[in-house]
Design an enzyme around this catalytic site. Structure first.
Site, PDB file in Angstrom:
ATOM      1  NE  ARG A 137     -59.967   6.105 103.939  1.00 16.03           N
ATOM      2  CZ  ARG A 137     -60.476   6.983 103.058  1.00 16.03           C
ATOM      3  NH1 ARG A 137     -60.380   8.279 103.267  1.00 16.03           N
ATOM      4  NH2 ARG A 137     -61.085   6.569 101.968  1.00 16.03           N
ATOM      5  CB  THR A 181     -62.968   9.766 105.414  1.00 16.32           C
ATOM      6  OG1 THR A 181     -61.894  10.290 104.622  1.00 16.32           O
ATOM      7  CG2 THR A 181     -64.294  10.066 104.739  1.00 16.32           C
ATOM      8  CB  SER A 196     -63.094  14.463 102.339  1.00 20.39           C
ATOM      9  OG  SER A 196     -62.055  13.716 102.909  1.00 20.39           O
ATOM     10  CD  GLU A 199     -64.692  13.353  94.436  1.00 22.41           C
ATOM     11  OE1 GLU A 199     -64.765  13.388  95.683  1.00 22.41           O
ATOM     12  OE2 GLU A 199     -63.654  13.018  93.841  1.00 22.41           O
ATOM     13  CG  ASP A 307     -61.013  11.196  90.806  1.00 23.31           C
ATOM     14  OD1 ASP A 307     -60.701  12.006  91.694  1.00 23.31           O
ATOM     15  OD2 ASP A 307     -61.790  10.242  91.015  1.00 23.31           O
TER      16      ASP A 307
END
Ligand code: FES
Lengths: 575, 210
Positions: A137, A181, A196, A199, A307
């Site tokens: 990003r 990211t 990150s 998950e 989520d």
């Protein structure tokens, strides 16, 4: 081992003299160091950080391109990145030098006027790396360095003039599910990043490094450990794999010296295994930029089961309400509510919140604290399927909203008419493996009947009036980050039809569009060189936009083809 | 949803790039044929090509057996009997039975073993399967995630990261999603009831490196 391709001025000269008329011969673009003062007050012509200014507005005062002439906007030059997947990073521009990043952690430095390449950095990623989010990003600038957070969880400082690595700091072990990211946030000589891996059963954190040396300065977990405040909101050992990722760059209030970060959802998705509020998931947290201490927080919703990472940092702006003018934090939530909070040195207080898309989970909000109550039917469990709206990707996920001080409007890239369903399963944690408490085949996107007409929206909200001003609707779902300008314009792509568009910031009327190579999921920016204003954006569909498209195709029994491969587009008014 | 997947297949076939698809098929067949006929030399080739000397990181070698790396049987040897026919797939790491070296030094050695009805397999797949057990790299060629999803009704392998879908009955060809190629196939045989490696991976394991 990393690769830097640098085109030395003499190579350019040779090429130019061989290939074209010598009058266009390039001289190397001099590089202007980025100081703390310039970050606090960037020149109108430049775009020095993720959202241009610390307040996260995504606004530039430039007005050469405006509502009257934007219809004549045309491509000035383009640049192929040679990479597939999601191109989400903003072209960052510092006095004529542009930096973009691509998936796989490539950084390109370009002459922002001519499009000439100055250097290219490509990271050799480990062969056993896996990328749930193949994207980057963007970079941050400070001094004569360029900072890059990598998908194998390193933080790099590159020499802004050459692309050479100045220092390379391991932030975490990618094999245990950590990756990055986001574009780093630089303040007070420190480079802040967050991890990150939500998950994958990580324990999230934000860490600051000394910009000069790369030495770690502080590290603050987003899931409190034993003895830390909020630890009791996690039962048993669940805090160790509690997730709460940091996906997107924070905003920063220099007066309070507080960096505001949006936090991800708690892990695993299955909420019954971690009963409690799960601080600081789905929150905004305010960190002292010098020490990393969490000075204040507001949790948008507790014990998430949908989520709904609240990934975006809140925008910092002043809001006027009858009898009251205050310093606000504004956040268009993945949970589908638009949150208005008040920021103070030591606390964040709730002002109000209102749904901006169809939301059927919250039954009410506490008028004092904003704490929502839930419809229990909307909470999935082991063997219990639950449908809920908005979908997993929410009313708005990572693409940043923008604020224009001329109109006083907040512009939200939203998705309406999409819901999801989840069914839980018991799962044990294995380092580096998916840990969601949901089987992949039990993740569903459930479009409402209205979704056939439209999903994507661009919404404008008058924050002083507390009302929506206008909405533009798109047939496609929308993954477009928003730029707004002093020319009274709003720019956004984001739809699967590959268009990049300009709208009248006051009315929402579409004034211009350009079809591009791929879908535009990049953050658009604008800058000016030698009296010419440019609009720049990357077009390169992928990551979540691609994933949701696959889910929609499955739900509707169709196959949609959206070409991949990144191209940077730079536009200017036709002469 | 079988209907959607059929449609997907048709649209792939009807794609204007019929030629490139064909060449992809041919190259896969060629690889497969080599794997069938020249298993041994491929075996040597794989050793020669790889600079890897750590036996824990070496790709599966002929004669390796498997240990379940997850699930109820974790740590046990994979046999024809403890792999449920019809799926779901099992994750396993190769084990050198002579030295008892478990090749779990790299996640790229994760293998998916699926026990399917022999009649359900295409001929070329059956030829490298062992009594219905097929072996594939568990690493998705898209961006390298573990292909851990299983769709029971279609018997498809699904990568949870970006929904690439593979048909294990037909050399794990791509039937949906962004994966640029099929999962590398690992030829198998049954020896003493144990699922055993019979040849090298049909292609390089791991994500595309462009
Ligand atoms: S890594 Fe498997 S689909 Fe992307």
């Amino acid at each position: 081992m990393n690769q830097v391709i640098r085109l030395m001025p003499f190579v350019l000269m040779t090429l130019v003299s061989l290939l074209s008329s010598p009058v266009t011969a390039q001289s190397p673009v001099p590089y202007t160091p980025v100081t703390a003062e310039r970050l606090l007050q960037p020149e109108a012509d430049n775009w020095l950080m993720y959202r241009r200014t610390y307040d996260g507005w995504g606004y530039s005062p430039l007005d050469q391109i405006n509502t009257k002439n934007v219809a004549t906007l045309a491509p000035s030059w383009t640049f192929s990145t040679g990479v597939e997947e999601g191109h989400q990073s903003p072209p960052i521009v510092n006095n004529g030098v542009m930096f973009i990043t691509t998936p796989k952690n490539q950084v390109l430095a370009l002459d922002a006027k001519s499009g000439e390449i100055l250097w290219r950095y490509r990271r050799e990623l480990p062969e056993d790396l896996f990328q749930l989010h193949p994207t980057n990003r963007g970079i941050a600038l400070y001094g004569d360095k360029v900072f890059l957070a990598t998908v194998d969880a390193h933080l790099l400082a590159l020499n802004a003039k050459t692309g050479e690595v100045v220092w390379d700091q391991t932030v975490e072990n990618y094999l245990t599910g950590y990756y990055m990211t986001l574009a780093p946030l630089v303040a007070r000589g420190k480079v802040m990043v967050g991890v990150s891996g939500g998950e994958l059963g990580i324990r999230g954190f934000i860490q600051a490094f000394d910009a000069e040396t790369g030495k770690p300065v502080w590290k603050t977990h987003t899931v409190p450990g034993p003895g830390e405040k909020g630890h009791d909101t996690w039962p048993g050992e669940t805090w160790k794999t509690g997730a709460v990722s940091i996906w997107v760059t924070g905003t920063y209030d220099p007066q309070l010296n507080l960096a505001y970060w949006g936090t991800g959802n708690p892990g695993p998705f299955l909420s019954e295994v971690r009963r409690g509020d799960n601080l600081y998931a789905n929150s905004v947290i305010a960190l002292d930029a010098d020490t990393g201490e969490i000075k204040a927080h507001h949790q948008y919703h507790w014990n998430d089961a949908w989520d709904w990472d609240e990934v975006s940092a809140p925008l910092l702006l002043d809001v006027k309400r009858p009898g009251k003018s205050f310093k606000a934090l504004v956040h268009a939530g993945r949970n589908g509510y638009l949150w208005l909070l008040e920021r103070h040195a030591d606390k964040i207080t709730f002002v109000d919140a209102t749904p901006f898309v169809h939301q059927n989970v919250f039954t009410k909000l506490d008028p004092e604290t904003g704490r929502p109550s839930y419809d229990p039917q909307r909470i999935f469990g082991v063997g219990k399927r639950a449908e809920f709206c908005p979908s997993l990707s929410g009313g708005k996920t990572w693409p940043p909203a923008a604020y224009n001080p001329q109109t006083g409007y907040l512009y939200i890239p939203a998705n309406e008419n999409l819901c999801s369903a989840l069914t839980g399963k018991q799962e044990t944690y294995t380092a580096g493996q998916l840990y969601m408490g949901v089987d992949f085949s039990d993740i569903e996107f459930v479009p409402r009947p209205e979704a056939k007409q439209h999903i994507g929206e661009l919404q404008a909200w008058d924050l002083n009036a507390g009302k929506k001003a206008w909405t533009v609707k798109f047939k496609s779902h929308n993954w477009g980050p928003v730029l707004t300008t002093g020319g009274g314009l709003v720019f956004m792509g984001g739809t699967n039809d590959r268009y990049f568009r300009a709208f009248d910031a006051k009315t929402g009327k579409q004034l211009w569009q350009q079809r591009t190579n791929s879908g535009v999921v990049g953050v658009p920016t604008t800058y000016q060189i030698d009296g010419v204003q440019y609009i720049a954006v990357q077009s390169g569909w992928g990551v979540d936009a691609q994933r949701v498209q696959e889910f929609l195709d499955k739900a509707w029994g169709v196959k949609t083809f959206i070409p991949q491969g990144g191209v940077l587009w730079v536009f200017a008014l036709r002469k | 949803m079988p209907r959607a997947e059929n449609q997907l297949e048709e649209s792939t076939n009807a794609h204007p790039c019929a030629e490139c698809c064909t060449s992809r098929l041919v190259s896969r067949r060629t690889v497969l044929k080599s794997a069938l006929g020249l298993g041994v030399s491929l075996h040597f080739a794989s050793i020669a090509e790889s600079a890897e000397t750590d036996p824990k990181k070496l790709r599966p070698q002929i004669g390796d057996i498997f240990l379940f790396s997850a699930g109820a049987h974790q740590g046990q040897v994979v046999t024809l009997n403890n792999l449920p026919e019809g799926g779901p797939p099992a994750f396993a790491y190769p084990l050198d039975p002579k030295t008892q070296t478990l090749r779990d030094g790299s996640r790229l050695n994760r293998v998916l073993l699926v026990h399917l009805a022999q009649a359900a397999l295409t001929d070329p797949t059956r030829a490298v399967a062992a009594e219905g057990v097929v072996g594939y790299s568990a690493i998705c060629p898209h961006t390298g995630c573990d292909v851990s999803g299983w769709q029971a009704d279609t018997q498809h392998l699904i990568c949870p990261c970006h929904t690439s879908t593979f048909d294990p009955k037909d050399r794990a060809r791509v039937v949906g999603g962004p994966a640029p190629r099929s999962l590398p196939l690992l030829p198998l045989q049954i020896a003493d009831g144990k699922v055993t490696v019979a040849g090298a991976f049909s292609a390089r394991v791991g994500a595309e490196q462009k």
